[in-house]
Design a protein around this motif. Structure first.
Motif, PDB file in Angstrom:
ATOM      1  N   ALA A  27     -15.812  -1.958  -2.604  1.00 30.17           N
ATOM      2  CA  ALA A  27     -15.176  -2.623  -3.531  1.00 30.17           C
ATOM      3  C   ALA A  27     -13.782  -2.586  -3.483  1.00 30.17           C
ATOM      4  CB  ALA A  27     -15.588  -1.942  -4.737  1.00 30.17           C
ATOM      5  N   PHE A  28     -13.224  -1.841  -2.353  1.00 28.39           N
ATOM      6  CA  PHE A  28     -11.927  -1.535  -2.018  1.00 28.39           C
ATOM      7  C   PHE A  28     -11.128  -2.804  -1.747  1.00 28.39           C
ATOM      8  CE2 PHE A  28      -8.199   0.731  -0.921  1.00 28.39           C
ATOM      9  CZ  PHE A  28      -7.553   0.166   0.245  1.00 28.39           C
ATOM     10  N   SER A  29     -11.854  -3.873  -0.900  1.00 28.05           N
ATOM     11  CA  SER A  29     -10.985  -5.219  -0.792  1.00 28.05           C
ATOM     12  C   SER A  29     -10.738  -5.824  -2.071  1.00 28.05           C
ATOM     13  CB  SER A  29     -11.694  -5.737   0.143  1.00 28.05           C
ATOM     14  OG  SER A  29     -12.973  -6.069  -0.333  1.00 28.05           O
ATOM     15  N   THR A  30     -11.200  -5.430  -3.130  1.00 25.51           N
ATOM     16  CA  THR A  30     -11.227  -6.138  -4.208  1.00 25.51           C
ATOM     17  C   THR A  30     -10.115  -5.353  -5.365  1.00 25.51           C
ATOM     18  OG1 THR A  30     -13.045  -5.298  -5.590  1.00 25.51           O
ATOM     19  CG2 THR A  30     -13.226  -7.219  -4.355  1.00 25.51           C
ATOM     20  N   TYR A  31      -9.691  -4.277  -4.775  1.00 26.80           N
ATOM     21  CA  TYR A  31      -8.777  -3.478  -5.657  1.00 26.80           C
ATOM     22  C   TYR A  31      -7.544  -3.372  -5.350  1.00 26.80           C
ATOM     23  CZ  TYR A  31     -12.587  -0.245  -7.915  1.00 26.80           C
ATOM     24  OH  TYR A  31     -13.511   0.041  -8.654  1.00 26.80           O
ATOM     25  N   ALA A  32      -6.828  -3.261  -6.269  1.00 27.33           N
ATOM     26  CA  ALA A  32      -5.195  -2.819  -6.107  1.00 27.33           C
ATOM     27  C   ALA A  32      -5.076  -1.631  -5.733  1.00 27.33           C
ATOM     28  CB  ALA A  32      -4.385  -3.375  -7.250  1.00 27.33           C
ATOM     29  N   THR A  33      -3.859  -1.289  -4.942  1.00 27.81           N
ATOM     30  CA  THR A  33      -3.849   0.047  -4.290  1.00 27.81           C
ATOM     31  C   THR A  33      -2.429   0.317  -4.635  1.00 27.81           C
ATOM     32  OG1 THR A  33      -5.640  -0.409  -3.004  1.00 27.81           O
ATOM     33  CG2 THR A  33      -4.372   1.453  -2.481  1.00 27.81           C
ATOM     34  N   GLY A  34      -1.992   1.542  -4.454  1.00 25.61           N
ATOM     35  CA  GLY A  34      -0.460   2.017  -4.528  1.00 25.61           C
ATOM     36  C   GLY A  34      -0.244   3.271  -4.158  1.00 25.61           C
ATOM     37  N   TRP A  35       0.902   3.750  -4.393  1.00 28.23           N
ATOM     38  CA  TRP A  35       0.944   4.937  -3.933  1.00 28.23           C
ATOM     39  C   TRP A  35       2.252   5.537  -5.066  1.00 28.23           C
ATOM     40  CZ3 TRP A  35      -0.325   7.650   0.464  1.00 28.23           C
ATOM     41  CH2 TRP A  35      -0.870   6.741   1.313  1.00 28.23           C
ATOM     42  N   LEU A  36       1.925   6.912  -5.289  1.00 23.65           N
ATOM     43  CA  LEU A  36       2.754   7.481  -6.542  1.00 23.65           C
ATOM     44  C   LEU A  36       3.169   8.797  -5.674  1.00 23.65           C
ATOM     45  CD1 LEU A  36       0.196   5.966  -8.099  1.00 23.65           C
ATOM     46  CD2 LEU A  36       1.646   6.748  -9.939  1.00 23.65           C
ATOM     47  N   ARG A  37       4.193   9.585  -6.394  1.00 24.30           N
ATOM     48  CA  ARG A  37       4.619  10.813  -5.667  1.00 24.30           C
ATOM     49  C   ARG A  37       4.937  11.724  -6.738  1.00 24.30           C
ATOM     50  NH1 ARG A  37      10.558   9.002  -3.050  1.00 24.30           N
ATOM     51  NH2 ARG A  37      11.501   9.175  -5.017  1.00 24.30           N
ATOM     52  N   GLN A  38       4.816  13.111  -6.570  1.00 30.30           N
ATOM     53  CA  GLN A  38       5.287  14.074  -7.440  1.00 30.30           C
ATOM     54  C   GLN A  38       6.033  15.131  -6.498  1.00 30.30           C
ATOM     55  OE1 GLN A  38       2.191  16.005  -9.381  1.00 30.30           O
ATOM     56  NE2 GLN A  38       3.676  16.627 -11.283  1.00 30.30           N
ATOM     57  N   ALA A  39       7.196  15.344  -6.920  1.00 29.89           N
ATOM     58  CA  ALA A  39       8.087  16.356  -6.517  1.00 29.89           C
ATOM     59  C   ALA A  39       8.025  17.623  -7.357  1.00 29.89           C
ATOM     60  CB  ALA A  39       9.716  15.946  -6.409  1.00 29.89           C
ATOM     61  N   PRO A  40       8.354  18.909  -6.455  1.00 31.30           N
ATOM     62  CA  PRO A  40       8.203  20.030  -7.087  1.00 31.30           C
ATOM     63  C   PRO A  40       8.950  20.127  -8.477  1.00 31.30           C
ATOM     64  CG  PRO A  40       8.500  20.499  -5.121  1.00 31.30           C
ATOM     65  CD  PRO A  40       8.890  19.028  -5.333  1.00 31.30           C
ATOM     66  N   GLY A  41       8.215  20.593  -9.504  1.00 27.02           N
ATOM     67  CA  GLY A  41       8.919  20.617 -10.894  1.00 27.02           C
ATOM     68  C   GLY A  41       9.171  19.392 -11.610  1.00 27.02           C
ATOM     69  N   LYS A  42       8.696  18.043 -11.054  1.00 26.00           N
ATOM     70  CA  LYS A  42       8.908  16.911 -11.732  1.00 26.00           C
ATOM     71  C   LYS A  42       7.666  16.311 -12.194  1.00 26.00           C
ATOM     72  CE  LYS A  42      13.589  15.974  -9.436  1.00 26.00           C
ATOM     73  NZ  LYS A  42      14.553  15.185  -8.937  1.00 26.00           N
ATOM     74  N   GLU A  43       7.736  15.210 -12.909  1.00 24.70           N
ATOM     75  CA  GLU A  43       6.593  14.328 -13.348  1.00 24.70           C
ATOM     76  C   GLU A  43       6.315  13.399 -11.957  1.00 24.70           C
ATOM     77  OE1 GLU A  43       6.743  14.583 -18.118  1.00 24.70           O
ATOM     78  OE2 GLU A  43       6.949  12.621 -16.797  1.00 24.70           O
ATOM     79  N   ARG A  44       5.099  13.289 -12.026  1.00 27.01           N
ATOM     80  CA  ARG A  44       4.638  11.971 -11.086  1.00 27.01           C
ATOM     81  C   ARG A  44       5.217  10.736 -11.278  1.00 27.01           C
ATOM     82  NH1 ARG A  44      -1.556  11.739 -11.041  1.00 27.01           N
ATOM     83  NH2 ARG A  44      -1.071  10.528 -13.003  1.00 27.01           N
ATOM     84  N   GLU A  45       5.522   9.968 -10.318  1.00 27.30           N
ATOM     85  CA  GLU A  45       6.106   8.563 -10.602  1.00 27.30           C
ATOM     86  C   GLU A  45       5.753   7.594  -9.726  1.00 27.30           C
ATOM     87  OE1 GLU A  45      10.683   9.352  -9.671  1.00 27.30           O
ATOM     88  OE2 GLU A  45      10.103  10.059  -7.804  1.00 27.30           O
ATOM     89  N   PHE A  46       5.756   6.469  -9.830  1.00 24.59           N
ATOM     90  CA  PHE A  46       5.330   5.191  -9.216  1.00 24.59           C
ATOM     91  C   PHE A  46       6.213   4.998  -7.947  1.00 24.59           C
ATOM     92  CE2 PHE A  46       3.522   1.194  -8.173  1.00 24.59           C
ATOM     93  CZ  PHE A  46       4.632   0.472  -8.118  1.00 24.59           C
ATOM     94  N   VAL A  47       5.432   4.723  -7.009  1.00 25.47           N
ATOM     95  CA  VAL A  47       6.584   4.328  -5.677  1.00 25.47           C
ATOM     96  C   VAL A  47       6.375   3.036  -5.515  1.00 25.47           C
ATOM     97  CG1 VAL A  47       6.766   4.890  -3.308  1.00 25.47           C
ATOM     98  CG2 VAL A  47       6.370   6.650  -4.933  1.00 25.47           C
ATOM     99  N   ALA A  48       4.810   2.560  -5.100  1.00 26.86           N
ATOM    100  CA  ALA A  48       4.605   1.166  -4.697  1.00 26.86           C
ATOM    101  C   ALA A  48       3.459   0.792  -4.892  1.00 26.86           C
ATOM    102  CB  ALA A  48       4.972   0.987  -3.229  1.00 26.86           C
ATOM    103  N   ALA A  49       2.896  -0.588  -5.026  1.00 24.73           N
ATOM    104  CA  ALA A  49       1.688  -0.861  -5.257  1.00 24.73           C
ATOM    105  C   ALA A  49       1.438  -2.422  -4.732  1.00 24.73           C
ATOM    106  CB  ALA A  49       1.427  -1.128  -6.857  1.00 24.73           C
ATOM    107  N   ILE A  50       0.205  -2.790  -4.345  1.00 20.50           N
ATOM    108  CA  ILE A  50      -0.104  -3.940  -3.592  1.00 20.50           C
ATOM    109  C   ILE A  50      -1.214  -4.639  -4.042  1.00 20.50           C
ATOM    110  CG2 ILE A  50      -1.207  -2.861  -1.742  1.00 20.50           C
ATOM    111  CD1 ILE A  50       0.007  -5.128   0.194  1.00 20.50           C
ATOM    112  N   SER A  51      -1.382  -5.910  -4.384  1.00 23.23           N
ATOM    113  CA  SER A  51      -2.706  -6.388  -4.925  1.00 23.23           C
ATOM    114  C   SER A  51      -3.767  -6.356  -4.033  1.00 23.23           C
ATOM    115  CB  SER A  51      -2.281  -7.688  -5.297  1.00 23.23           C
ATOM    116  OG  SER A  51      -1.880  -8.428  -4.272  1.00 23.23           O
ATOM    117  N   TRP A  52      -5.110  -6.827  -4.541  1.00 25.64           N
ATOM    118  CA  TRP A  52      -6.003  -6.724  -3.500  1.00 25.64           C
ATOM    119  C   TRP A  52      -6.139  -7.408  -2.484  1.00 25.64           C
ATOM    120  CZ3 TRP A  52      -8.990 -10.876  -2.217  1.00 25.64           C
ATOM    121  CH2 TRP A  52      -8.806 -12.113  -3.083  1.00 25.64           C
ATOM    122  N   ASP A  53      -5.265  -8.593  -2.429  1.00 25.44           N
ATOM    123  CA  ASP A  53      -5.071  -9.434  -1.163  1.00 25.44           C
ATOM    124  C   ASP A  53      -3.834  -9.331  -0.415  1.00 25.44           C
ATOM    125  OD1 ASP A  53      -4.254 -12.639  -3.008  1.00 25.44           O
ATOM    126  OD2 ASP A  53      -3.521 -10.697  -3.105  1.00 25.44           O
ATOM    127  N   GLY A  54      -3.000  -8.557  -0.920  1.00 27.20           N
ATOM    128  CA  GLY A  54      -1.586  -8.092  -0.416  1.00 27.20           C
ATOM    129  C   GLY A  54      -0.889  -8.992  -0.813  1.00 27.20           C
TER     130      GLY A  54
END
Length: 122
Positions: A27-54
């Motif tokens: 199913a991965f090829s039909t999923y959007a995928t992205g990156w989020l990050r969490q720095a020490p002592g901070k909340e998780r935040e969105f970084v980047a995302a890409i649609s299923w087909d790029g």
């Protein structure tokens, strides 16, 4: 979909790293995928995302022009090329996937990788 993030490490400010998110499951090829990050002592935040087909990408303002997200569905892998790294980019980076890109952006994806640590020294 199961995700495995890799590619983190220690780099000096101004340097580059490429993170990879390898997925299992047809199913991965039909999923959007992205990156989020969490720095020490901070909340998780969105970084980047890409649609299923790029064909569609989204970036947080603080990485625009420095980071590039891409994917290779033949290899079931999503990449995050990070250039001009800054000490404030230090964080654990997580990849996430979901049928809907909006859910990835919101940090509410169905599937998550284990995270990979990026440390940027000044």
């Amino acid at each position: 979909v199961q995700l495995q993030a890799s590619g983190g490490g220690l780099v000096q400010a101004g340097g580059s790293l490429r993170l990879s998110c390898a997925a299992s499951g047809r199913a991965f090829s039909t999923y959007a995928t992205g990156w989020l990050r969490q720095a020490p002592g901070k909340e998780r935040e969105f970084v980047a995302a890409i649609s299923w087909d790029g064909g569609d990408t989204h970036y947080a303002d603080f990485v625009k022009g420095r980071f590039t997200i891409s994917r290779d569905n033949a290899k079931n892998t999503v990449y995050l090329q990070m250039n001009s790294l800054k000490p404030e980019d230090t964080a654990v980076y997580y990849c996430a996937a979901d049928p809907f890109e909006s859910q990835v952006v919101l940090g509410a994806g169905d599937s998550w990788g284990q995270g990979t640590l990026v440390t940027v020294s000044s």
